[in-house]
Design an enzyme around this catalytic site. Sequence first.
Site, PDB file in Angstrom:
ATOM      1  N   HIS A 123      -2.969  -3.958 -10.623  1.00 57.23           N
ATOM      2  CA  HIS A 123      -3.736  -2.769 -11.001  1.00 57.23           C
ATOM      3  C   HIS A 123      -4.237  -2.895 -12.431  1.00 57.23           C
ATOM      4  O   HIS A 123      -3.501  -3.343 -13.312  1.00 57.23           O
ATOM      5  CB  HIS A 123      -2.875  -1.512 -10.878  1.00 57.23           C
ATOM      6  CG  HIS A 123      -2.464  -1.213  -9.472  1.00 57.23           C
ATOM      7  ND1 HIS A 123      -3.202  -0.419  -8.631  1.00 57.23           N
ATOM      8  CD2 HIS A 123      -1.392  -1.639  -8.752  1.00 57.23           C
ATOM      9  CE1 HIS A 123      -2.612  -0.360  -7.449  1.00 57.23           C
ATOM     10  NE2 HIS A 123      -1.513  -1.094  -7.500  1.00 57.23           N
ATOM     11  N   GLY A 131      -1.565   2.719  -6.877  1.00 56.78           N
ATOM     12  CA  GLY A 131      -2.394   2.990  -8.054  1.00 56.78           C
ATOM     13  C   GLY A 131      -1.886   4.176  -8.845  1.00 56.78           C
ATOM     14  O   GLY A 131      -1.906   4.178 -10.081  1.00 56.78           O
ATOM     15  N   GLU A 177     -10.244   0.395  -4.759  1.00 55.77           N
ATOM     16  CA  GLU A 177      -9.187  -0.459  -4.215  1.00 55.77           C
ATOM     17  C   GLU A 177      -9.702  -1.856  -3.895  1.00 55.77           C
ATOM     18  O   GLU A 177     -10.787  -2.017  -3.334  1.00 55.77           O
ATOM     19  CB  GLU A 177      -8.595   0.171  -2.956  1.00 55.77           C
ATOM     20  CG  GLU A 177      -7.755   1.399  -3.243  1.00 55.77           C
ATOM     21  CD  GLU A 177      -6.818   1.726  -2.093  1.00 55.77           C
ATOM     22  OE1 GLU A 177      -6.034   0.832  -1.690  1.00 55.77           O
ATOM     23  OE2 GLU A 177      -6.857   2.859  -1.603  1.00 55.77           O
ATOM     24  N   CYS A 206       0.857  -1.187   0.000  1.00 59.96           N
ATOM     25  CA  CYS A 206       0.000   0.000   0.000  1.00 59.96           C
ATOM     26  C   CYS A 206       0.889   1.231   0.000  1.00 59.96           C
ATOM     27  O   CYS A 206       1.655   1.447   0.944  1.00 59.96           O
ATOM     28  CB  CYS A 206      -0.923  -0.004   1.221  1.00 59.96           C
ATOM     29  SG  CYS A 206      -1.942   1.468   1.360  1.00 59.96           S
ATOM     30  N   CYS A 210      -4.657   6.335  -3.742  1.00 60.81           N
ATOM     31  CA  CYS A 210      -3.988   5.035  -3.742  1.00 60.81           C
ATOM     32  C   CYS A 210      -2.582   5.245  -4.291  1.00 60.81           C
ATOM     33  O   CYS A 210      -2.420   5.612  -5.466  1.00 60.81           O
ATOM     34  CB  CYS A 210      -4.762   4.028  -4.596  1.00 60.81           C
ATOM     35  SG  CYS A 210      -3.948   2.414  -4.756  1.00 60.81           S
TER      36      CYS A 210
END
Length: 280
Positions: free
Chosen positions: A163, A224, A212, A71, A221
Amino acid sequence: MKFTKMHGLGNDFIVIDGFKEDISIIEKKAKILCDRHFGIGADGILILLPSDIADLKMRIINSDGSEATMCGNGIRCFALYAYTRKIVNKKKMEIETLAGIIKPEIIVNKDIVEAVKVDMGHYSLLKEDIPMQGNTKEEAVDFDLIVDNSSFKATAVSMGNPHCIIFTEDVESIQLEGLGPKIENHPYFPKRTNVEFVEVISDSQLKMKVWERGAGITLACGTGACASAVAAHKKGLVKDKVTVKLPGGDLFIEIMEDKKVFMTGPAKEVFSGELELSYL
């Protein structure tokens, strides 16, 4: 149980010191802990643990109770927590995650922490690394994705977690609440995926909204943003230094020639408290 609430661009976390607290119930109780009405409220939970190969180990529990490999916003919060509490007594540290060793650096100006810069490691576009179904040795660039009889051109990127990036001319028009969970659980992605819809503003700016994996719609994110910058760079839409604009604020992404990615952004501590375990 003592906890601290932190956020990176509105992507918020419950941070728990696993050196001091009993974490055995965290996964089972993640949903209520993260519930914004009946619990503390958060997109996920970050747990500090000892590591044999790095300065610390970070476990990430999503708001649905599943475990995340990495993360980006979380690692910045985690690093700030460890630095301000002198758990790690250096600005450059190594953090063990399920995605490997991640290297955040605390950026300090006149004794004030301005940001956290993170060496996010190397990206991959290979289907086997994301993972995706199909020819695992090919890159997942501009593949056809069918959702509810609508066809999208998508690009998939691994930043240690999966992703799926879809470029659009108007990101505000996307019905993310409807499309997000369907793409997250699409058969192409055996381990599910994060979903990003991205609008190209210029060759140095992107605008992004995210669904997410395991958390739903969030304000930001970090992985991301990195994946979106990588996908845009691969398609020749942006240069190697990109500001990604998210609902919660901006992240600065740098893409290196060796496929390494650096992310710089803020992390904030909101409050600390103590949870009555009998409530759970």
